[in-house]
Design an enzyme around this catalytic site. Structure first.
Site, PDB file in Angstrom:
ATOM      1  N   TYR A  76       0.837  -1.211   0.000  1.00 19.86           N
ATOM      2  CA  TYR A  76       0.000   0.000   0.000  1.00 19.86           C
ATOM      3  C   TYR A  76       0.866   1.253   0.000  1.00 19.86           C
ATOM      4  O   TYR A  76       0.663   2.165  -0.821  1.00 19.86           O
ATOM      5  CB  TYR A  76      -0.929   0.002   1.210  1.00 19.86           C
ATOM      6  CG  TYR A  76      -1.689   1.305   1.376  1.00 19.86           C
ATOM      7  CD1 TYR A  76      -2.730   1.636   0.509  1.00 19.86           C
ATOM      8  CD2 TYR A  76      -1.339   2.213   2.374  1.00 19.86           C
ATOM      9  CE1 TYR A  76      -3.420   2.840   0.646  1.00 19.86           C
ATOM     10  CE2 TYR A  76      -2.020   3.411   2.511  1.00 19.86           C
ATOM     11  CZ  TYR A  76      -3.048   3.728   1.658  1.00 19.86           C
ATOM     12  OH  TYR A  76      -3.720   4.926   1.782  1.00 19.86           O
TER      13      TYR A  76
ATOM     14  N   LYS B 165       1.377   4.263  -2.984  1.00 22.29           N
ATOM     15  CA  LYS B 165       1.138   5.684  -2.755  1.00 22.29           C
ATOM     16  C   LYS B 165       2.368   6.513  -3.122  1.00 22.29           C
ATOM     17  O   LYS B 165       2.250   7.639  -3.619  1.00 22.29           O
ATOM     18  CB  LYS B 165       0.735   5.917  -1.293  1.00 22.29           C
ATOM     19  CG  LYS B 165      -0.644   5.353  -0.965  1.00 22.29           C
ATOM     20  CD  LYS B 165      -1.706   6.061  -1.769  1.00 22.29           C
ATOM     21  CE  LYS B 165      -2.960   5.272  -2.014  1.00 22.29           C
ATOM     22  NZ  LYS B 165      -3.988   5.990  -2.765  1.00 22.29           N
TER      23      LYS B 165
ATOM     24  N   THR C  62     -13.762   6.835   5.833  1.00 21.19           N
ATOM     25  CA  THR C  62     -14.343   6.225   4.636  1.00 21.19           C
ATOM     26  C   THR C  62     -14.245   4.703   4.753  1.00 21.19           C
ATOM     27  O   THR C  62     -13.707   4.173   5.722  1.00 21.19           O
ATOM     28  CB  THR C  62     -13.603   6.666   3.355  1.00 21.19           C
ATOM     29  OG1 THR C  62     -12.291   6.078   3.346  1.00 21.19           O
ATOM     30  CG2 THR C  62     -13.485   8.182   3.277  1.00 21.19           C
TER      31      THR C  62
END
Length: 326
Positions: free
Chosen positions: A207, A211, A244
């Site tokens: 991850y 990014k 989120t």
């Protein structure tokens, strides 16, 4: 065995410590508010993952400013529901949904072909969709999921739509590409000989690496467009820690803890969208050269890994090769 365990644990510890630091900073800083934005009448925007979360808020605000917005996403039912809510708020909103699966190169190509057939301008491209800490797996085309969805899928989408972005840029009204990244890029690593994490796998490392790849791509794309004189700017954005569905793949104890504190310490999707929108519309707001790395509602300096002058170019060239574009 110990080496593999270490490779899994160290990135996870780094990411959670970074998350704690970010939460403290958000707690100490003022709440983000959306500045007054210029009207976007006549402009066309594409927002990936615009059916919920930060993407939904970006779509909603762009539509309220008069832009024609296309949501690119996998779930048509969720996309149509988002459009319904937006149109109930603003009867004049122009929002539509197009199928787009960033884990499928074929789907990305079909989306781009469909868009270009319509001969619409393209003024804004917000690469917002993403995955976080998903179980080890591969995309339809064999790429590690974080690398494939967060970075490579958006790389291909941007590449295929670049001519439309160039053609739509006008003097004083340049086109804009925004990649929604994360502060996690600051602890990410790019291993050019193992971009698919085949040697060792850590979802946390994958991850963070994806990014960082987004930040490097944004920087190199912006430099290329400026060098060649095209009216396109590119920037990366860190929206902060936002409440989120991105965190749904956390392990159960951490997910429960996150659910409890998110409403208190995390930013709302609207607050996360504030920085994205500020970066997206910055050329119109400030008449500046755009680009850069944005966090906390403003342009900031990037962290040391992104200053390696050779890495962005190397990643760019390898990405072109992986996608058969060179």
């Amino acid at each position: 065995m110990w080496a593999a365990l270490r490779f899994r644990l160290v990135p996870a510890i780094k990411l959670y410590l970074l998350g704690f630091k970010v939460l403290l900073e958000q707690l100490l800083n003022k709440r983000l508010k959306l500045p007054v934005m210029p009207r976007q009448d006549g402009k066309v925007a594409i927002v990936t993952g615009g059916s919920r979360g930060i993407g939904y808020e970006v779509v909603r605000h762009l539509a309220r400013l008069g832009a024609h917005v296309i949501i690119g996403g996998r779930d048509e039912q969720r996309g149509l529901a988002a459009i319904k809510r937006i149109c109930e708020e603003d009867k004049e909103a122009r929002v539509e949904f197009e199928k787009l699966d960033l884990a499928s190169l074929q789907s990305i190509q079909q989306f781009a072909v469909s868009f270009k057939k319509r001969n619409l301008p393209l003024n804004i491209l917000v690469n917002n969709a993403g995955v976080m800490l998903v179980p080890e797996g591969r995309t339809e085309d064999g790429f590690e999921q974080h690398f494939g969805v967060n970075y490579l899928g958006h790389f291909l989408l941007t590449w295929l739509l670049l001519d439309a972005l160039k053609d739509s840029g006008k003097s004083g009204h340049v086109s804009c590409v925004v990649n929604v990244s994360s502060s996690a890029h600051s602890i990410g690593e790019i291993r050019l000989n193992d971009l698919n994490s085949c040697q060792h796998y850590s979802a946390h490392a994958a991850y963070c690496g994806s990014k960082l790849a987004q930040v490097l791509f944004s920087s190199h794309l912006h430099q290329e467009m400026q060098r060649e004189g095209f009216p396109v700017v590119s920037c990366a954005v860190d929206p902060g820690m936002v409440d989120t569905a991105l965190y749904k793949h956390l392990c159960t104890p951490l997910h429960l803890a996150q659910s409890l504190i998110a409403r208190i310490l995390f930013r709302t999707p609207a607050e996360g969208a504030a920085t994205v929108l500020s970066a997206t519309l910055s050329p119109a707001l400030d008449e500046d050269s755009g680009g850069g790395y944005w966090a906390n509602g403003r342009r900031e300096m990037t962290t040391p890994p992104t200053f390696d002058p050779q890495l962005p170019l190397s990643l760019w060239e390898i990405s072109l090769q992986l996608l058969g574009l060179q």
